[in-house]
Design an enzyme around this catalytic site. Structure first.
Site, mmCIF file in Angstrom:
data_model
loop_
_atom_site.group_PDB
_atom_site.id
_atom_site.type_symbol
_atom_site.label_atom_id
_atom_site.label_comp_id
_atom_site.label_asym_id
_atom_site.label_seq_id
_atom_site.Cartn_x
_atom_site.Cartn_y
_atom_site.Cartn_z
ATOM 1 N N GLY A 158 0.788 -1.222 0.000
ATOM 2 C CA GLY A 158 0.000 0.000 0.000
ATOM 3 C C GLY A 158 0.823 1.277 0.000
ATOM 4 O O GLY A 158 0.292 2.357 -0.234
ATOM 5 N N CYS B 211 -27.484 -8.803 -16.980
ATOM 6 C CA CYS B 211 -26.898 -8.412 -18.263
ATOM 7 C C CYS B 211 -27.884 -8.743 -19.390
ATOM 8 O O CYS B 211 -28.421 -9.851 -19.459
ATOM 9 C CB CYS B 211 -25.589 -9.153 -18.492
ATOM 10 S SG CYS B 211 -24.930 -8.999 -20.160
ATOM 11 N N CYS C 75 -26.147 -11.727 -21.695
ATOM 12 C CA CYS C 75 -25.853 -13.073 -21.190
ATOM 13 C C CYS C 75 -26.631 -13.404 -19.919
ATOM 14 O O CYS C 75 -26.516 -14.512 -19.401
ATOM 15 C CB CYS C 75 -24.360 -13.251 -20.943
ATOM 16 S SG CYS C 75 -23.757 -12.400 -19.485
ATOM 17 N N CYS D 24 -22.736 -6.599 -19.552
ATOM 18 C CA CYS D 24 -21.498 -6.845 -18.798
ATOM 19 C C CYS D 24 -20.407 -5.882 -19.258
ATOM 20 O O CYS D 24 -20.202 -5.696 -20.455
ATOM 21 C CB CYS D 24 -20.966 -8.257 -19.072
ATOM 22 S SG CYS D 24 -21.865 -9.571 -18.270
ATOM 23 N N CYS E 270 -18.672 -12.061 -20.442
ATOM 24 C CA CYS E 270 -19.949 -12.092 -21.144
ATOM 25 C C CYS E 270 -19.888 -13.101 -22.300
ATOM 26 O O CYS E 270 -20.798 -13.915 -22.487
ATOM 27 C CB CYS E 270 -20.269 -10.696 -21.673
ATOM 28 S SG CYS E 270 -21.997 -10.458 -22.115
#
Lengths: 202, 296
Positions: free
Chosen positions: B35, B244, B247, B269, B275
């Site tokens: 980090g 979606c 899909c 998506c 997808c």
């Protein structure tokens, strides 16, 4: 001074791909503390620097970084090899070294003698590369922290008895502190400052 | 080294070896201090700042001849940024490329994390525009550096609190700040906050490169990544009302696509590979066409 042949041999045969392969091994080892990786490279400095230590030096050190060598590694052949292959300046000052190399069987110096970075710039610290007799078979230790799923057992041989206490002091300085790379022949194991260590309870 | 005939070529992966060494040193430090933003001497790349020069430099420094590279831009493999960077690495490193998340060893991403969970051994490289999460709260680098040094992140909580005071909820939806390894507050780059939970204890190594701002940071695998929040206003990810349209996938991040000028729209998506996989497996959404029919 005539440069001995020993200093000319033992570099990377193919600097681009060998240094990449060595780095990926190191990156895997550093991001998964306690695991053992093998650095496959024909690089080998003359004298006491091990194959893995030689490879790490060639992979990471260059004229921008200073290197400190422990007494058993400090020899004319090795100095010539480092200078010829990496151009890294060898320093006598532990606290200014980017990389410190420790030979087999040498006493581990106080971590506070090396660069520990500052609270603002903890990255300005020494990475210590320590050659050990083996990366297994020593004190049974348990490591935890970033890069480790739950816990991992590690048992590098040849560490001082009070290593866990000394490492905890180093870990306690986080984000400051030193990072360790244990080497044995061509194998490596990393211990970044973020890792907590304790003795395995019997 | 590797030259085609007698023609001079770029060094493998474009960067010279000394630059790679410098970036590799920064990456190892970044992994050791999860980090923390490690400064590095970012180079000019043959593309403008903002196109992912930081991510490209990180990828170039870790990439080897055995790697398989995937590049995504907002989840899609076929958008300008992704196509250009993929072509760049094909040209300068001649590596295998793929659009399949599961096949890739290195994935460079702009602003999304793939839907398919990443696995051990994969590396996710983020393109980061502004790495400092405190920058819009405190413009001085000397001050933000001190705030990180002292772990003084009160200002960030004040910002999230003001969000709640004004909007009734935390209105930050992307680049949502996280705390890494219980120490550093970090900008996850402008990924939607939907993706934040995927960073937590991910099996893959995550590297972040900011070219213009000259910073590299990292999250090692299996590392705690916690999105900042309050007890009474816990962190929540976006929810979508419909699956979606192509899909039928639920619990994925969706993009809005405008269909006409009469208010028609669809949600699909954002991860194109995910997808495609689902449609090949026979899933069909309300506006989708079954793959077998489409083939006929």
């Amino acid at each position: 001074m005539a440069l001995a042949n020993a200093s000319l041999d033992g570099g990377f045969q193919d600097a681009v791909f060998e240094s990449q392969a060595v780095f990926r091994g190191l990156m895997d080892a550093m991001s998964r503390p306690g695991t053992i990786q093998t650095l496959e490279t024909p690089a080998k400095a003359p004298g006491a620097l091990s194959a893995a230590q030689s490879a790490i030096l060639l992979c990471l050190a260059d004229p921008d970084t200073s290197v400190w060598l422990s007494p058993s590694l400090y020899a004319q052949d090795a100095l010539g090899w480092i200078s010829f292959h990496s151009g890294a300046p060898v320093t006598h000052s532990m606290s200014n070294a980017n990389f410190a190399f420790l030979g087999l069987g040498e006493a581990l110096p106080d971590f506070l003698g090396f660069a520990n970075g500052t609270q603002e710039y903890p990255d300005r610290s020494t990475t210590i590369i320590i050659e050990l007799p083996a990366l297994t078979g020593g004190q049974a230790l348990v490591a935890a922290g970033p890069g480790i799923e739950n816990e991992i057992d590690m048992s590098p041989s040849g560490l001082p008895d009070n290593f866990v206490r000394r490492w905890s002091a180093n870990h306690g300085l986080f984000p400051r502190g030193v990072d360790l790379i244990f080497t044995c022949g061509s194998t490596v194991m990393c211990l970044p400052r973020s890792t907590q260590l304790k003795q395995r309870e019997v | 080294m590797t030259s085609a005939g007698n023609l001079a070529t770029y060094n493998f992966a474009y960067l010279d070896e000394q630059t790679k060494r410098m970036i590799r040193r920064a990456i190892l430090k970044a992994i050791a201090i999860p980090g923390y933003q490690v400064p590095f001497a970012s180079r000019e790349m043959p593309m403008p700042y903002g196109w992912g020069t930081g991510g490209v430099q990180v990828t170039a420094s870790i990439l080897g001849p055995d790697d398989t590279l995937k590049v995504i831009d907002q989840g899609a493999d076929d958008t300008t940024n992704a196509v250009s960077i993929r072509a760049f690495f094909q040209k300068v490193a001649n590596v295998k490329v793929t659009t399949k998340t599961g096949e890739a060893t290195v994935i460079q991403t702009r602003h999304r994390i793939p839907e398919e969970p990443l696995t051990e051994g994969q590396v996710l490289v983020y393109q980061v525009p502004i790495p400092e999460p405190l920058r819009f709260l405190e413009p001085r680098e000397t001050e933000t550096r001190k705030m990180h040094a002292l772990e003084e992140y009160g200002l960030m909580h004040v910002k999230l609190y003001e969000d709640i005071a004004r909007n009734g909820h935390i209105a930050t939806t992307y680049a949502y700040p996280v705390k890494v390894g219980e120490r550093y507050v970090m900008d996850p780059s402008p990924i939607p906050k939907f993706d934040n939970p995927k960073m937590h204890r991910s099996q893959a190594l995550q590297l972040f490169g900011a070219g213009r701002e000259k910073r590299i940071y990292a999250i090692p695998p299996h590392t705690e990544v916690v999105s900042l929040d309050f007890e009474d206003y816990p962190f929540e990810i976006q929810k979508f009302e419909k699956p979606c349209a192509l899909c039928g996938a639920e619990n994925v991040y969706l993009d809005e696509v405008v269909l006409d000028d009469k208010g028609g729209r669809m949600f699909v998506c954002s991860d194109t590979d995910h997808c495609e996989d689902r449609r090949n497996a026979g899933h069909v959404g309300e506006l989708g066409v079954a793959q077998t029919e489409a083939a006929e």
